[in-house]
Design a protein around this motif. Structure first.
Motif, PDB file in Angstrom:
ATOM      1  N   TYR A   1      -5.388  15.167  -4.262  1.00 34.35           N
ATOM      2  CA  TYR A   1      -4.777  13.795  -3.962  1.00 34.35           C
ATOM      3  C   TYR A   1      -3.561  13.741  -3.008  1.00 34.35           C
ATOM      4  O   TYR A   1      -3.367  12.854  -2.310  1.00 34.35           O
ATOM      5  N   GLU A   2      -2.637  14.827  -3.355  1.00 34.26           N
ATOM      6  CA  GLU A   2      -1.546  14.698  -2.695  1.00 34.26           C
ATOM      7  C   GLU A   2      -1.773  15.138  -0.962  1.00 34.26           C
ATOM      8  O   GLU A   2      -1.096  14.570  -0.137  1.00 34.26           O
TER       9      GLU A   2
ATOM     10  N   GLY B   1      -0.535  12.103   0.251  1.00 33.90           N
ATOM     11  CA  GLY B   1       1.005  12.430   0.137  1.00 33.90           C
ATOM     12  C   GLY B   1       1.844  11.990   1.450  1.00 33.90           C
ATOM     13  O   GLY B   1       2.774  11.736   1.433  1.00 33.90           O
ATOM     14  N   GLN B   2       1.071  11.991   2.761  1.00 34.52           N
ATOM     15  CA  GLN B   2       1.592  11.605   3.910  1.00 34.52           C
ATOM     16  C   GLN B   2       1.601  10.050   4.036  1.00 34.52           C
ATOM     17  O   GLN B   2       2.120   9.576   5.234  1.00 34.52           O
ATOM     18  N   VAL B   3       0.964   9.474   3.298  1.00 32.87           N
ATOM     19  CA  VAL B   3       0.663   7.948   3.400  1.00 32.87           C
ATOM     20  C   VAL B   3       1.983   7.278   3.853  1.00 32.87           C
ATOM     21  O   VAL B   3       1.928   6.260   4.544  1.00 32.87           O
TER      22      VAL B   3
ATOM     23  N   VAL C   1       1.428   6.299  -7.177  1.00 36.46           N
ATOM     24  CA  VAL C   1       0.107   6.983  -7.714  1.00 36.46           C
ATOM     25  C   VAL C   1       0.266   8.554  -7.786  1.00 36.46           C
ATOM     26  O   VAL C   1      -0.055   9.228  -8.533  1.00 36.46           O
ATOM     27  N   VAL C   2       0.767   8.959  -6.438  1.00 35.51           N
ATOM     28  CA  VAL C   2       0.954  10.346  -6.351  1.00 35.51           C
ATOM     29  C   VAL C   2       2.255  10.882  -7.073  1.00 35.51           C
ATOM     30  O   VAL C   2       1.960  12.113  -7.454  1.00 35.51           O
ATOM     31  N   ALA C   3       3.030  10.206  -7.182  1.00 38.09           N
ATOM     32  CA  ALA C   3       4.248  10.658  -8.161  1.00 38.09           C
ATOM     33  C   ALA C   3       3.923  10.503  -9.451  1.00 38.09           C
ATOM     34  O   ALA C   3       4.785  11.299 -10.342  1.00 38.09           O
ATOM     35  N   LEU C   4       3.018   9.950  -9.975  1.00 36.10           N
ATOM     36  CA  LEU C   4       2.666   9.863 -11.614  1.00 36.10           C
ATOM     37  C   LEU C   4       2.344  11.416 -11.937  1.00 36.10           C
ATOM     38  O   LEU C   4       1.523  12.156 -11.336  1.00 36.10           O
ATOM     39  N   PRO C   5       2.781  11.853 -13.006  1.00 39.38           N
ATOM     40  CA  PRO C   5       2.432  13.411 -13.502  1.00 39.38           C
ATOM     41  C   PRO C   5       1.063  13.100 -13.941  1.00 39.38           C
ATOM     42  O   PRO C   5       0.462  12.513 -14.688  1.00 39.38           O
TER      43      PRO C   5
ATOM     44  N   MET D   1       0.786  -1.108  -0.114  1.00 39.71           N
ATOM     45  CA  MET D   1      -0.176  -0.021   0.148  1.00 39.71           C
ATOM     46  C   MET D   1       0.818   1.388   0.007  1.00 39.71           C
ATOM     47  O   MET D   1       0.419   2.018  -0.716  1.00 39.71           O
ATOM     48  N   ALA D   2       2.117   1.301   0.919  1.00 41.81           N
ATOM     49  CA  ALA D   2       2.904   2.322   1.077  1.00 41.81           C
ATOM     50  C   ALA D   2       3.391   2.506  -0.515  1.00 41.81           C
ATOM     51  O   ALA D   2       3.754   3.705  -1.065  1.00 41.81           O
ATOM     52  N   PHE D   3       3.994   1.675  -1.085  1.00 41.93           N
ATOM     53  CA  PHE D   3       4.743   1.752  -2.600  1.00 41.93           C
ATOM     54  C   PHE D   3       3.633   1.999  -3.563  1.00 41.93           C
ATOM     55  O   PHE D   3       3.853   3.014  -4.302  1.00 41.93           O
TER      56      PHE D   3
END
Length: 245
Positions: A118-119, A123-125, A103-107, A96-98
Protein backbone atom coordinates in the motif's frame (compact mmCIF):
# COMPACT_ATOMS: atom_id res chain seq x y z
CA UNK A 1 -35.79 20.85 -28.81
CA UNK A 2 -34.05 23.76 -30.51
CA UNK A 3 -30.96 23.14 -32.59
CA UNK A 4 -30.37 26.84 -33.29
CA UNK A 5 -27.05 28.18 -32.00
CA UNK A 6 -27.03 31.76 -30.73
CA UNK A 7 -23.80 33.73 -30.32
CA UNK A 8 -23.65 35.16 -26.79
CA UNK A 9 -21.09 36.89 -24.61
CA UNK A 10 -20.05 34.88 -21.59
CA UNK A 11 -21.26 37.55 -19.16
CA UNK A 12 -24.78 37.33 -20.61
CA UNK A 13 -25.13 33.73 -19.42
CA UNK A 14 -24.91 34.63 -15.72
CA UNK A 15 -26.67 31.84 -13.77
CA UNK A 16 -28.53 30.44 -16.78
CA UNK A 17 -29.09 26.67 -16.39
CA UNK A 18 -27.10 24.59 -18.85
CA UNK A 19 -28.08 21.07 -19.83
CA UNK A 20 -24.74 19.29 -19.88
CA UNK A 21 -22.26 21.50 -18.07
CA UNK A 22 -22.38 19.44 -14.85
CA UNK A 23 -21.67 16.22 -16.75
CA UNK A 24 -18.66 17.67 -18.56
CA UNK A 25 -17.38 19.11 -15.28
CA UNK A 26 -17.73 15.73 -13.53
CA UNK A 27 -15.90 13.97 -16.37
CA UNK A 28 -13.13 16.55 -16.19
CA UNK A 29 -12.58 16.01 -12.44
CA UNK A 30 -12.79 12.20 -12.69
CA UNK A 31 -10.20 12.01 -15.48
CA UNK A 32 -7.93 14.38 -13.56
CA UNK A 33 -8.02 12.34 -10.35
CA UNK A 34 -7.72 8.89 -11.88
CA UNK A 35 -4.90 9.80 -14.26
CA UNK A 36 -2.89 11.20 -11.37
CA UNK A 37 -3.56 8.31 -8.97
CA UNK A 38 -3.21 5.40 -11.38
CA UNK A 39 -0.78 6.62 -14.01
CA UNK A 40 1.50 9.45 -12.95
CA UNK A 41 3.94 7.46 -10.81
CA UNK A 42 4.76 4.69 -13.28
CA UNK A 43 7.53 5.02 -15.85
CA UNK A 44 6.90 2.67 -18.75
CA UNK A 45 8.85 1.87 -21.92
CA UNK A 46 7.94 0.94 -25.46
CA UNK A 47 10.11 -0.32 -28.30
CA UNK A 48 9.99 2.12 -31.23
CA UNK A 49 11.36 1.44 -34.71
CA UNK A 50 14.80 3.02 -35.25
CA UNK A 51 14.63 4.88 -31.91
CA UNK A 52 14.60 1.81 -29.66
CA UNK A 53 13.33 1.89 -26.09
CA UNK A 54 11.40 5.08 -25.35
CA UNK A 55 10.32 5.91 -21.77
CA UNK A 56 7.04 7.62 -20.95
CA UNK A 57 4.83 8.27 -17.97
CA UNK A 58 1.91 5.86 -17.90
CA UNK A 59 -0.52 8.67 -17.09
CA UNK A 60 -0.01 10.00 -20.61
CA UNK A 61 -2.55 7.48 -21.86
CA UNK A 62 -5.43 9.21 -20.11
CA UNK A 63 -4.31 12.56 -18.63
CA UNK A 64 -4.57 14.40 -22.00
CA UNK A 65 -8.30 13.69 -21.95
CA UNK A 66 -8.47 16.27 -19.17
CA UNK A 67 -7.06 18.90 -21.51
CA UNK A 68 -9.49 17.85 -24.24
CA UNK A 69 -12.35 18.27 -21.75
CA UNK A 70 -10.84 21.60 -20.68
CA UNK A 71 -10.88 22.72 -24.32
CA UNK A 72 -14.51 21.63 -24.64
CA UNK A 73 -15.47 23.47 -21.45
CA UNK A 74 -13.85 26.72 -22.56
CA UNK A 75 -15.07 26.50 -26.17
CA UNK A 76 -18.68 25.65 -25.28
CA UNK A 77 -19.23 27.31 -21.89
CA UNK A 78 -16.59 30.05 -21.74
CA UNK A 79 -13.53 30.80 -19.65
CA UNK A 80 -15.39 31.60 -16.41
CA UNK A 81 -17.09 28.21 -16.23
CA UNK A 82 -13.88 26.44 -17.24
CA UNK A 83 -12.16 28.34 -14.43
CA UNK A 84 -14.80 27.06 -12.01
CA UNK A 85 -14.08 23.49 -13.14
CA UNK A 86 -10.33 24.00 -12.75
CA UNK A 87 -10.79 25.10 -9.14
CA UNK A 88 -13.13 22.15 -8.51
CA UNK A 89 -10.43 19.83 -9.84
CA UNK A 90 -7.81 21.56 -7.71
CA UNK A 91 -9.92 21.07 -4.57
CA UNK A 92 -10.52 17.41 -5.45
CA UNK A 93 -6.78 16.81 -5.88
CA UNK A 94 -6.08 18.51 -2.55
CA UNK A 95 -8.55 16.25 -0.78
CA UNK A 96 -7.10 13.22 -2.55
CA UNK A 97 -3.65 14.11 -1.25
CA UNK A 98 -4.98 14.51 2.30
CA UNK A 99 -6.95 11.27 2.14
CA UNK A 100 -4.00 9.27 0.80
CA UNK A 101 -1.76 10.62 3.58
CA UNK A 102 -4.31 9.70 6.27
CA UNK A 103 -4.99 6.21 4.90
CA UNK A 104 -1.30 5.34 4.51
CA UNK A 105 -0.47 6.70 7.97
CA UNK A 106 -3.17 4.70 9.78
CA UNK A 107 -1.64 1.79 11.72
CA UNK A 108 -2.49 -1.47 9.95
CA UNK A 109 -4.20 -4.38 11.65
CA UNK A 110 -1.77 -6.94 13.03
CA UNK A 111 -3.03 -9.67 10.70
CA UNK A 112 -3.07 -7.50 7.54
CA UNK A 113 0.03 -7.90 5.37
CA UNK A 114 -0.66 -5.32 2.69
CA UNK A 115 0.85 -2.21 4.33
CA UNK A 116 4.17 -2.35 2.45
CA UNK A 117 2.44 -2.73 -0.89
CA UNK A 118 0.00 0.00 0.00
CA UNK A 119 2.83 2.36 0.88
CA UNK A 120 4.68 1.48 -2.32
CA UNK A 121 1.66 2.41 -4.41
CA UNK A 122 0.26 5.37 -2.50
CA UNK A 123 3.17 6.54 -0.35
CA UNK A 124 4.44 8.93 -3.01
CA UNK A 125 1.03 10.33 -3.89
CA UNK A 126 1.31 13.55 -1.79
CA UNK A 127 4.44 14.67 -3.66
CA UNK A 128 2.98 13.71 -7.02
CA UNK A 129 -0.31 15.42 -6.24
CA UNK A 130 1.47 18.57 -5.07
CA UNK A 131 3.39 18.67 -8.34
CA UNK A 132 0.22 17.85 -10.24
CA UNK A 133 -1.73 20.63 -8.52
CA UNK A 134 0.87 23.27 -9.34
CA UNK A 135 1.36 22.05 -12.92
CA UNK A 136 -2.37 21.53 -13.38
CA UNK A 137 -3.26 25.03 -12.20
CA UNK A 138 -0.68 26.80 -14.37
CA UNK A 139 -1.19 24.50 -17.37
CA UNK A 140 -4.99 24.46 -17.39
CA UNK A 141 -5.35 28.21 -16.86
CA UNK A 142 -2.83 28.85 -19.64
CA UNK A 143 -4.70 26.40 -21.89
CA UNK A 144 -8.10 27.94 -21.19
CA UNK A 145 -6.87 31.52 -21.51
CA UNK A 146 -5.16 30.90 -24.86
CA UNK A 147 -8.21 29.09 -26.26
CA UNK A 148 -10.65 31.80 -25.13
CA UNK A 149 -8.47 34.59 -26.54
CA UNK A 150 -7.90 32.75 -29.82
CA UNK A 151 -11.65 32.22 -30.22
CA UNK A 152 -12.11 35.98 -30.23
CA UNK A 153 -9.15 36.55 -32.57
CA UNK A 154 -10.35 33.90 -35.05
CA UNK A 155 -14.01 34.98 -34.71
CA UNK A 156 -14.94 31.43 -33.81
CA UNK A 157 -13.45 29.89 -36.95
CA UNK A 158 -10.86 27.13 -37.26
CA UNK A 159 -11.46 25.33 -33.95
CA UNK A 160 -8.46 23.09 -34.57
CA UNK A 161 -6.07 26.04 -34.34
CA UNK A 162 -7.43 26.87 -30.90
CA UNK A 163 -7.44 23.36 -29.47
CA UNK A 164 -3.96 22.51 -30.73
CA UNK A 165 -2.47 25.95 -30.08
CA UNK A 166 -3.80 26.11 -26.52
CA UNK A 167 -2.63 22.55 -25.89
CA UNK A 168 0.92 23.34 -27.00
CA UNK A 169 1.02 26.19 -24.47
CA UNK A 170 -0.86 24.44 -21.66
CA UNK A 171 0.86 21.09 -21.96
CA UNK A 172 4.24 22.77 -22.31
CA UNK A 173 3.70 24.61 -19.03
CA UNK A 174 2.34 21.47 -17.37
CA UNK A 175 5.25 19.25 -18.44
CA UNK A 176 7.94 21.77 -17.49
CA UNK A 177 6.50 22.08 -13.99
CA UNK A 178 5.23 18.60 -13.16
CA UNK A 179 8.15 16.24 -13.72
CA UNK A 180 10.88 18.20 -11.91
CA UNK A 181 8.59 18.82 -8.92
CA UNK A 182 7.33 15.24 -8.81
CA UNK A 183 10.43 13.18 -9.57
CA UNK A 184 13.66 15.17 -9.34
CA UNK A 185 15.95 13.22 -7.01
CA UNK A 186 13.48 10.36 -6.60
CA UNK A 187 14.71 6.73 -6.72
CA UNK A 188 14.46 5.14 -10.17
CA UNK A 189 14.17 8.58 -11.77
CA UNK A 190 17.63 9.66 -12.98
CA UNK A 191 17.73 13.14 -14.50
CA UNK A 192 18.28 11.82 -18.02
CA UNK A 193 15.22 9.58 -17.78
CA UNK A 194 13.16 12.38 -16.26
CA UNK A 195 14.04 14.75 -19.12
CA UNK A 196 13.32 12.07 -21.70
CA UNK A 197 9.93 11.35 -20.13
CA UNK A 198 9.19 15.07 -19.92
CA UNK A 199 9.87 15.53 -23.62
CA UNK A 200 7.98 12.41 -24.63
CA UNK A 201 5.05 13.41 -22.43
CA UNK A 202 4.79 16.80 -24.10
CA UNK A 203 5.02 15.36 -27.62
CA UNK A 204 2.55 12.59 -26.86
CA UNK A 205 0.06 14.97 -25.23
CA UNK A 206 0.12 17.28 -28.22
CA UNK A 207 -0.09 14.25 -30.50
CA UNK A 208 -3.11 13.01 -28.58
CA UNK A 209 -4.77 16.40 -29.02
CA UNK A 210 -4.19 16.27 -32.77
CA UNK A 211 -5.54 12.71 -33.03
CA UNK A 212 -8.59 13.56 -30.93
CA UNK A 213 -9.42 16.71 -32.92
CA UNK A 214 -12.28 14.99 -34.82
CA UNK A 215 -13.74 13.85 -31.50
CA UNK A 216 -13.39 17.36 -30.07
CA UNK A 217 -15.17 18.79 -33.12
CA UNK A 218 -18.00 16.29 -32.75
CA UNK A 219 -18.49 16.84 -29.01
CA UNK A 220 -18.21 20.64 -29.25
CA UNK A 221 -20.69 20.77 -32.13
CA UNK A 222 -23.14 18.46 -30.36
CA UNK A 223 -22.99 20.42 -27.09
CA UNK A 224 -23.38 23.79 -28.81
CA UNK A 225 -26.45 22.52 -30.65
CA UNK A 226 -27.98 21.02 -27.52
CA UNK A 227 -27.24 24.08 -25.39
CA UNK A 228 -28.20 26.45 -28.22
CA UNK A 229 -25.32 28.83 -27.53
CA UNK A 230 -21.87 29.76 -28.78
CA UNK A 231 -20.04 31.61 -26.00
CA UNK A 232 -17.44 34.34 -26.59
CA UNK A 233 -15.34 35.77 -23.78
CA UNK A 234 -15.52 39.40 -24.82
CA UNK A 235 -15.38 41.49 -21.65
CA UNK A 236 -14.53 38.49 -19.46
CA UNK A 237 -12.37 39.00 -16.39
CA UNK A 238 -9.54 36.52 -17.01
CA UNK A 239 -8.12 36.50 -13.51
CA UNK A 240 -7.74 32.92 -12.28
CA UNK A 241 -8.43 33.94 -8.67
CA UNK A 242 -12.22 33.70 -8.61
CA UNK A 243 -14.95 31.10 -9.12
CA UNK A 244 -17.85 33.39 -10.02
CA UNK A 245 -19.28 32.74 -13.50
Amino acid sequence: MSEQIVKVEAQALQERPLRYFDFVMAAFVVVLLLSNVLGAGKRAEVELPVIGLWPFGAGILFFPLGYVLGDILTEVYGYARARRCIWAGFAAMLFMAFMSWVVVALPPAADWGGQANYEAVFGQVPRIVFASMVAFAFGEFANSLVLAKMKIWTEGKHLWTRTIGSTIVGQGVDSLIFYPLAFYGAPDWPVEAMLAVMLSQFLLKVGWEVLLTPVTYAVVGWLKRREGIDVYDEGTNFTPFRTKV
